[in-house]
Write a protein that holds these residues in place. Structure first.
Motif, mmCIF file in Angstrom:
data_model
loop_
_atom_site.group_PDB
_atom_site.id
_atom_site.type_symbol
_atom_site.label_atom_id
_atom_site.label_comp_id
_atom_site.label_asym_id
_atom_site.label_seq_id
_atom_site.Cartn_x
_atom_site.Cartn_y
_atom_site.Cartn_z
ATOM 1 N N ASP A 1 29.228 -18.336 -17.682
ATOM 2 C CA ASP A 1 29.577 -19.196 -16.561
ATOM 3 C C ASP A 1 29.402 -20.670 -16.893
ATOM 4 O O ASP A 1 30.275 -21.500 -16.603
ATOM 5 C CB ASP A 1 28.713 -18.834 -15.345
ATOM 6 N N LEU A 2 28.273 -21.016 -17.501
ATOM 7 C CA LEU A 2 28.042 -22.421 -17.823
ATOM 8 C C LEU A 2 28.947 -22.901 -18.943
ATOM 9 O O LEU A 2 29.411 -24.050 -18.931
ATOM 10 C CB LEU A 2 26.570 -22.649 -18.186
ATOM 11 N N SER A 3 29.239 -22.045 -19.922
ATOM 12 C CA SER A 3 30.159 -22.440 -20.993
ATOM 13 C C SER A 3 31.528 -22.781 -20.425
ATOM 14 O O SER A 3 32.121 -23.817 -20.760
ATOM 15 C CB SER A 3 30.291 -21.327 -22.037
ATOM 16 N N ARG A 4 32.019 -21.929 -19.573
ATOM 17 C CA ARG A 4 33.347 -22.176 -18.995
ATOM 18 C C ARG A 4 33.349 -23.440 -18.153
ATOM 19 O O ARG A 4 34.278 -24.253 -18.228
ATOM 20 C CB ARG A 4 33.770 -20.960 -18.161
ATOM 21 N N TRP A 5 32.302 -23.624 -17.351
ATOM 22 C CA TRP A 5 32.242 -24.814 -16.510
ATOM 23 C C TRP A 5 32.135 -26.083 -17.351
ATOM 24 O O TRP A 5 32.815 -27.081 -17.087
ATOM 25 C CB TRP A 5 31.053 -24.728 -15.551
ATOM 26 N N LEU A 6 31.283 -26.061 -18.368
ATOM 27 C CA LEU A 6 31.110 -27.246 -19.208
ATOM 28 C C LEU A 6 32.394 -27.616 -19.929
ATOM 29 O O LEU A 6 32.733 -28.806 -20.032
ATOM 30 C CB LEU A 6 29.980 -27.003 -20.221
ATOM 31 N N ARG A 7 33.111 -26.643 -20.443
ATOM 32 C CA ARG A 7 34.380 -26.926 -21.115
ATOM 33 C C ARG A 7 35.365 -27.572 -20.151
ATOM 34 O O ARG A 7 36.036 -28.561 -20.483
ATOM 35 C CB ARG A 7 34.979 -25.637 -21.685
ATOM 36 N N LEU B 1 32.571 -27.469 -27.082
ATOM 37 C CA LEU B 1 31.232 -27.129 -26.614
ATOM 38 C C LEU B 1 30.378 -26.523 -27.716
ATOM 39 O O LEU B 1 30.769 -25.541 -28.349
ATOM 40 C CB LEU B 1 31.329 -26.133 -25.449
ATOM 41 N N TRP B 2 29.192 -27.098 -27.915
ATOM 42 C CA TRP B 2 28.199 -26.591 -28.867
ATOM 43 C C TRP B 2 26.954 -26.144 -28.104
ATOM 44 O O TRP B 2 26.429 -26.874 -27.266
ATOM 45 C CB TRP B 2 27.780 -27.686 -29.847
ATOM 46 N N TRP B 3 26.478 -24.942 -28.421
ATOM 47 C CA TRP B 3 25.141 -24.511 -27.990
ATOM 48 C C TRP B 3 24.231 -24.657 -29.204
ATOM 49 O O TRP B 3 24.333 -23.899 -30.165
ATOM 50 C CB TRP B 3 25.162 -23.064 -27.506
ATOM 51 N N ALA B 4 23.348 -25.654 -29.157
ATOM 52 C CA ALA B 4 22.451 -25.903 -30.285
ATOM 53 C C ALA B 4 21.361 -24.846 -30.388
ATOM 54 O O ALA B 4 20.829 -24.602 -31.477
ATOM 55 C CB ALA B 4 21.817 -27.285 -30.167
ATOM 56 N N GLU B 5 21.006 -24.229 -29.270
ATOM 57 C CA GLU B 5 20.031 -23.142 -29.215
ATOM 58 C C GLU B 5 20.412 -22.239 -28.058
ATOM 59 O O GLU B 5 20.908 -22.707 -27.034
ATOM 60 C CB GLU B 5 18.601 -23.666 -28.985
ATOM 61 N N TRP B 6 20.154 -20.958 -28.207
ATOM 62 C CA TRP B 6 20.341 -20.026 -27.088
ATOM 63 C C TRP B 6 19.325 -18.900 -27.222
ATOM 64 O O TRP B 6 19.046 -18.427 -28.308
ATOM 65 C CB TRP B 6 21.778 -19.490 -27.049
ATOM 66 N N TYR B 7 18.737 -18.510 -26.085
ATOM 67 C CA TYR B 7 17.651 -17.547 -26.075
ATOM 68 C C TYR B 7 17.880 -16.496 -24.997
ATOM 69 O O TYR B 7 18.494 -16.784 -23.958
ATOM 70 C CB TYR B 7 16.309 -18.246 -25.829
ATOM 71 N N VAL B 8 17.342 -15.293 -25.215
ATOM 72 C CA VAL B 8 17.627 -14.191 -24.298
ATOM 73 C C VAL B 8 16.375 -13.484 -23.776
ATOM 74 O O VAL B 8 16.495 -12.522 -23.036
ATOM 75 C CB VAL B 8 18.539 -13.139 -24.963
ATOM 76 N N LYS B 9 15.212 -13.939 -24.146
ATOM 77 C CA LYS B 9 14.000 -13.266 -23.675
ATOM 78 C C LYS B 9 12.917 -14.302 -23.396
ATOM 79 O O LYS B 9 12.960 -15.419 -23.911
ATOM 80 C CB LYS B 9 13.501 -12.237 -24.682
#
Length: 441
Positions: free
Chosen positions: A291-297, A304-312
């Motif tokens: 959702d945020l990726s689509r909105w940011l684009r 769009l670059w995600w420099a870090e992404w975490y799932v836990k």
């Protein structure tokens, strides 16, 4: 995706900066010898769509036994990926301990590793020497790694950024700063986006002055959000997962309106809430990335670059198969949201015993530098789902299985801890608990 989702915000994950401790390596203070780190026109052409890569942290494959380092080199060279390295911290020493006295030994070592393994190098222009942030010249206090330069030293930091860009002329992708570190206004309870943008603009112009082809991006904001029903700091950017924190939106809006320029947008974040919870569960929480990726684009119009992404949640350990399944799901969400570049934060440890590491530590023993499951996932995903790939959402008859396709390759994930069977586009697929399955259609 093929499952019902709800999400809530994320907690700030600022614990993985560490110290370096590179020790008594020969200090590199001059210009590298020709051919060592490339030269003008060498390497891949500049691109803001790098795909899937990883970030080096305190312990990486440039230190350890010769045999283990050699194994890691061969491993990384077999399928080169984009590799990101900070100029100070996360394995790199203080690059300018005192004004005009440079120490690029740690950064040289990392750039050399990236070069000899064929990776696309990316440099994060963070963090700042002590003398730029009120410390004593000639010393390094690693407990203050998060401190930002003081405004009277913004130009000095921009000069250091230009020095770095000049030193590595085949590096063309630069990220300015990291997670607004040191730019929180405690009294106003908001980000100091005015000062960050001042620093960013000086750095942007300095790096572009070295080579107009260099690509520069920011602001590297943490996409913090508040849970559904929360009123404090909730913005209009919302969904079943909650709302983007209004203070993040304010900072992004100011930067977008006042930046000197940008070749790409940089963010980071987690699928957890403020208190580290996964809402409604570990798999469905990853919808936030989509959702945020689509909105940011759409909102910024920038790659769009995600420099870090975490799932836990931080400081938790999951069984490896569960971790891989959730990681794969998050990557599917990022891809479907239109992410152009994403870096996996490689949590390497000195002992090599690490959940989610890409390879065994090269300092542990002769077995160091051997691949681990996350590296296999990252490389397969990079090959099948590069930026611009035509994605397809297969028909699945099992609500506990999610799938994504590109060309003739299909990725399916079992989101449960039970053996299950699914019919995916008419084909029967048997999946072990938390299986991450690659098949050809």
């Amino acid at each position: 995706m093929l499952f019902t989702v709800a999400m809530a915000g994320l907690g700030l994950l600022l614990t993985m900066f560490g110290t370096t401790g590179h020790g008594a390596a020969e200090r590199s203070t001059g210009t590298p010898a020709p051919g060592v780190y490339g030269g003008p026109g060498t390497g891949a052409p500049p691109s803001a769509r790098l795909g899937w890569g990883f970030t080096h942290t305190e312990y990486s494959a440039d230190r350890g036994t010769a045999a283990a380092e050699g194994s890691a080199d061969k491993l990384l060279a077999a399928q080169p990926l984009p590799q990101n390295q900070a100029i100070m911290g996360w394995g790199s020493d203080n690059p300018e301990p005192s004004p005009g006295r440079y120490d690029f030994s740690g950064l040289d070592s990392r750039i050399a590793l990236i070069r000899r393994t064929g990776g696309t190098p990316v440099i994060t222009l963070c963090c700042a020497p002590d003398w730029m942030k009120g410390g004593t010249s000639g010393t390094t206090d690693w407990s203050r790694i998060e401190a930002a330069p003081t405004p009277d030293h913004y130009a000095d930091f921009a000069d250091l950024a230009a020095k770095v860009a000049h030193r590595y002329p085949d590096v063309h992708d630069f990220i300015v700063w990291n997670e607004f570190k040191g730019f929180w206004n405690d009294s106003a309870q908001r980000w100091d986006y005015e000062d960050y943008t001042r620093l960013y603009n000086l750095v942007y112009r300095a790096v572009k002055a070295v080579n107009a082809q260099n690509l520069v991006g920011g602001p590297y904001l943490n996409m913090d959000s508040v849970p559904p029903g929360t009123k404090d700091n909730a913005s209009s950017v919302s969904g079943p997962w909650g709302s983007l924190d209004q203070r993040v939106l304010d900072a992004l809006d100011y930067w977008m309106r006042n930046k000197a320029g940008a070749d790409f947008l940089v963010v980071d974040g987690s699928s957890t809430t403020h208190d580290g919870a996964l809402v409604p569960d570990d798999f469905n929480a990853t919808q936030k990335f989509h959702d945020l990726s689509r909105w940011l684009r759409q909102d910024t119009g920038l790659p769009l670059w995600w420099a870090e992404w975490y799932v836990k949640p931080d400081h938790t350990v999951w069984p490896e198969n569960r971790l891989m399944a959730v990681q794969a799901t998050a990557m599917m969400q990022l891809a479907e949201g239109g992410t152009d570049t994403a870096f996996y934060w490689n949590p390497e440890s000195e002992s090599g015993d690490c959940s989610g590491c890409l390879w065994t530590g090269t300092e542990a023993d002769q077995r160091g530098g051997t691949p681990l499951p996350m590296l296999d996932l990252l490389r397969r995903f990079a090959a099948v789902f590069p930026p611009g790939a035509q994605l397809s959402t297969p028909a699945v008859d099992n609500a506990n299985v999610i799938a994504l396709g590109s060309g003739r390759t299909l990725l399916a994930v079992n989101t449960t801890d039970q053996q299950t069977t699914a019919h995916i586009d008419g084909a029967t697929v048997n999946l072990a608990p938390y299986a991450v399955s690659w098949t050809t259609r």
